[in-house]
Design an enzyme around this catalytic site. Sequence first.
Site, PDB file in Angstrom:
ATOM      1  CG  ASP A 160      49.329  38.064  32.122  1.00  0.00           C
ATOM      2  OD1 ASP A 160      48.463  38.853  32.876  1.00  0.00           O
ATOM      3  OD2 ASP A 160      49.051  37.739  30.933  1.00  0.00           O
ATOM      4  CD  GLU A 162      45.542  37.369  35.503  1.00  0.00           C
ATOM      5  OE1 GLU A 162      44.737  37.990  35.570  1.00  0.00           O
ATOM      6  OE2 GLU A 162      46.356  36.972  34.618  1.00  0.00           O
TER       7      GLU A 162
END
Length: 548
Positions: free
Chosen positions: A239, A263
Amino acid sequence: MAARGSAPHFNALGITAHVLLGLVAFASVCLGAGADEWQSRSIYQVMVDRFARTDLSTTASCTVWETCNGTWAGLISKLDYIQGMGFTAIQISPVVKNLEGSTAVGSAYHGYWSVDNYALNEHFGSSADLKLLSSEVHRRGMYLMIDVVVNNMAAAFNNTVPPPVDFSAFNPFNDAKYFHKYCNVTEWTNPVNYQDCWLYPYGVALADLNTDAPVVVDMMRTWIKGLVANYSIDGIRIDAAKHVNDAFLPAFIGASGVFAFGEVLTGETEDMCRYQTRGLLTGMPNYLEYFPLNAVFNGHSMEELFNERVNTEAGCNNTLVLGTFVENHDSPRFAASVSDMALAKNAMTYVLLNDGIPTVYQGQEQHFSGNSTPFNREPLWSSGYDTTATLYNLTATLNKLRNAAILLSPSYVNTTSETLFYDVNHLCLRKGPDGSQIVFCINNQSGGGPAYQLSIGGFGSGDTVVEVLSCTHTTADGIGNVTAYMDKGEPKVFFLASALNSSGLCPTTSPAAPASSAKNGGARETADIWTSTVLAGIVLGCSVWLFA
Ligand SMILES: *[C@@H]1O[C@H](CO)[C@@H](O)[C@H](O)[C@H]1NC(C)=O
Ligand SMILES: *[C@@H]1O[C@H](CO)[C@@H](O)[C@H](O)[C@H]1NC(C)=O
Ligand SMILES: *[C@@H]1O[C@H](CO)[C@@H](O)[C@H](O)[C@H]1NC(C)=O
Ligand SMILES: *[C@@H]1O[C@H](CO)[C@@H](O)[C@H](O)[C@H]1NC(C)=O
Ligand SMILES: *[C@@H]1O[C@H](CO)[C@@H](O)[C@H](O)[C@H]1NC(C)=O
Ligand SMILES: *[C@@H]1O[C@H](CO)[C@@H](O)[C@H](O)[C@H]1NC(C)=O
Ligand SMILES: *[C@@H]1O[C@H](CO)[C@@H](O)[C@H](O)[C@H]1NC(C)=O
Ligand SMILES: *[C@@H]1O[C@H](CO)[C@@H](O)[C@H](O)[C@H]1NC(C)=O
Ligand SMILES: *[C@@H]1O[C@H](CO)[C@@H](O)[C@H](O)[C@H]1NC(C)=O
Ligand SMILES: *[C@@H]1O[C@H](CO)[C@@H](O)[C@H](O)[C@H]1NC(C)=O
C-alpha cells in the site's frame, strides 16, 4: 508434499461452474512465487470486511464507514464463488491488528490503520483461520496475495496539530525515533514532501515511518519474512508504495521473497515507469491505463487508451507484470458514472484480456455502482452472490478462455499484444502466439450502438474461428481476417475453434451472421469439432495439476 483436492475446472458442458470434480495430484505450490508465476494468474481483490460473514448472512446491514463483520472464515466458505469465475489468485485486505473504535473518518474496517504488526486483526479471525484460508486457497491451485502497510502506523486523533501520538502503543515501532517528524503532505509532486510527511492528517494520524533508517528497514524485513512464512503467502501488495523512499522497496520485497504489486498512484508515465526501469518495483497496478480506460467510456475517444498503451510500453520495461484494473477499493465504481451494461462488458473484457495481470475488485462482477470511498465498499453479500449476473458470467467466460490459452501455450502471457485496429470508437488487439492467440475488439458505442461489420485480422487463411461471447463460428478469409458482426455495443472475442475445446466454452456454436438475420433466429448447429469431454491439466506458474 502432495495434497488432494479439487482443481480449477474447465467446464465441458457449460452447465455449472463446477461440473468436473477431478481428483488431482498437486505438486505443491512453490514458495516464493515470482513475477513469472504471477503473470499467468488472474486476481480477484477481496475487501475482507465486506466479502462474506461467518454466518454467511446476505441480509446483514452494513454502515459503509463502520465494521460490517466480514471474516476470513466467511471468505473460505465463499471461495467457490471466486473460483467459479476462473480466478487463480485472490488479494485480501491487510491482516494485522488495527486501531479500535470509531473516529471522525469511521472505523478501521478496511485494515489500513495498523497498530500492531505482530498481532492479527481479530475482527477478521484467528491465526488458525488465516492459515486455513491460505491452505484452502492453495488446495484450489490458487495464489494468496496479502495487502501490507509499510508507510505508516495509525492513531486516532482530535485534529490538534501536531498529532499527540502515543508511540508506545505501536508494535514493533514503539518509539518516536522510528518515525519522521510531523509535517502534513501538501506537495504532491515533491517526493521529499510526499514521502517524508504524514498523509491525510484528519481524524486519524498516519504516523509516517522513517523507512530511510536502517533499523526500520531491518524491522520491516524481519516482519515481512515472518508473515510470508507463517501464512504461506504467495505475493504482497504494498500500500502507498509511492510514499516510502525508493530504496526501501527492493530491500523489503527482497526479504519477502515473493512477487509484489507496489501501489504507485499516478497518471504520469515517467512517474510510474521509473519504478520498473530503476529496479525498485517489478509489479504495479496499472494506474497509467486506469485513467484512459475509464475516460474512453465517459465521453472520450478510444484513441486515448491506445496512446497510453504506446506510452506505457515505451516508458516501462515490462507491461506484462502490471495489474490491469478499472475499479479498486480507492476509486469510484465504473458504474458510478456509466450504468450502461455494454460499456461495463467492454471494460471488463479489456481488464481480463490485456497484457499483464487481470485484477477485478469484488463487486465489479455484480455491476455495483458505489461512488468514492467508502461508498465503493458495498458489502458483496447484498448481491446474494448471484452467479447468474451478466458480468459474473462474462468474467467466468474470459478467465476460462485466458486460462485455456495459457495452458495451450505458456508464452501467451509473455507475448505483448499487437494492435490490429483502432479508431475513436474501437480498440482491437491480438495477444498470444499462433495457435493460442486471442483476438478481441472493445468499443465504446454503448448498448444503443448500431449494427455493422468490422473485418479483423490475427488468424490464418481458412481458420475456423469462434466468437466466444456469442458462441458463433466463422471462417477467416484469405488474409486471415474474420468478420465481427458488431451490434448493441457488445465486445467481440475470437479464438481458434480447434483450440477452444480445452476451455469448455461454447460446446456448440452457430454460424456467425449479421444482427438482423441473427434476430430472425438462425438455426443453432452443433459443430462436430467439439468434444463434450474435457479433461485438462493445467500448468500455471509452478503449480502443476494432474488429473488422476
Ligand atoms: C454464461 O451463461 C450462459 C447462459 O446461461 C451459460 O450457457 C454459460 O455456461 C455461462 N458461462 C460460464 C462461463 O459460466
Ligand atoms: C459486528 O460484530 C460485533 C461484535 O459481535 C457487533 O457488536 C456488531 O453489531 C456487528 N456489526 C454488524 C454490522 O453486524
Ligand atoms: C486534543 O488532544 C490533546 C492532547 O491529548 C489535548 O491537549 C487537546 O486539548 C485536545 N483537543 C481537543 C479539542 O479536544
Ligand atoms: C493538510 O494539508 C491539506 C492540503 O494539502 C489541508 O487541506 C489540510 O487541512 C491540512 N491538514 C492539517 C492538519 O494541517
Ligand atoms: C511468525 O511465527 C513465528 C513463530 O511462531 C513468530 O515468532 C513470529 O513473530 C511470526 N511472525 C509474524 C509476522 O507473525
Ligand atoms: C527492467 O529494469 C531493470 C532495472 O533496471 C533491469 O534490471 C531489467 O533488465 C529491465 N528489463 C527489461 C526487460 O528491460
Ligand atoms: C466513444 O468515443 C466517441 C468518440 O471520441 C465519443 O464521442 C463518445 O462519447 C464515446 N462514448 C462513450 C460512451 O464514452
Ligand atoms: C515466456 O514464457 C515461457 C514459458 O514460461 C518461457 O519459456 C519463455 O522463455 C518466456 N519468454 C520470454 C520472452 O520471457
Ligand atoms: C483486415 O483486418 C485489419 C485489422 O486487423 C484491417 O485493418 C484490414 O482493413 C482488414 N482487411 C480487409 C481486407 O478488410
Ligand atoms: C481439442 O482439439 C484438438 C484439435 O482438434 C485436438 O488435438 C485435441 O485432442 C482436442 N482436445 C480435447 C480435450 O478434446
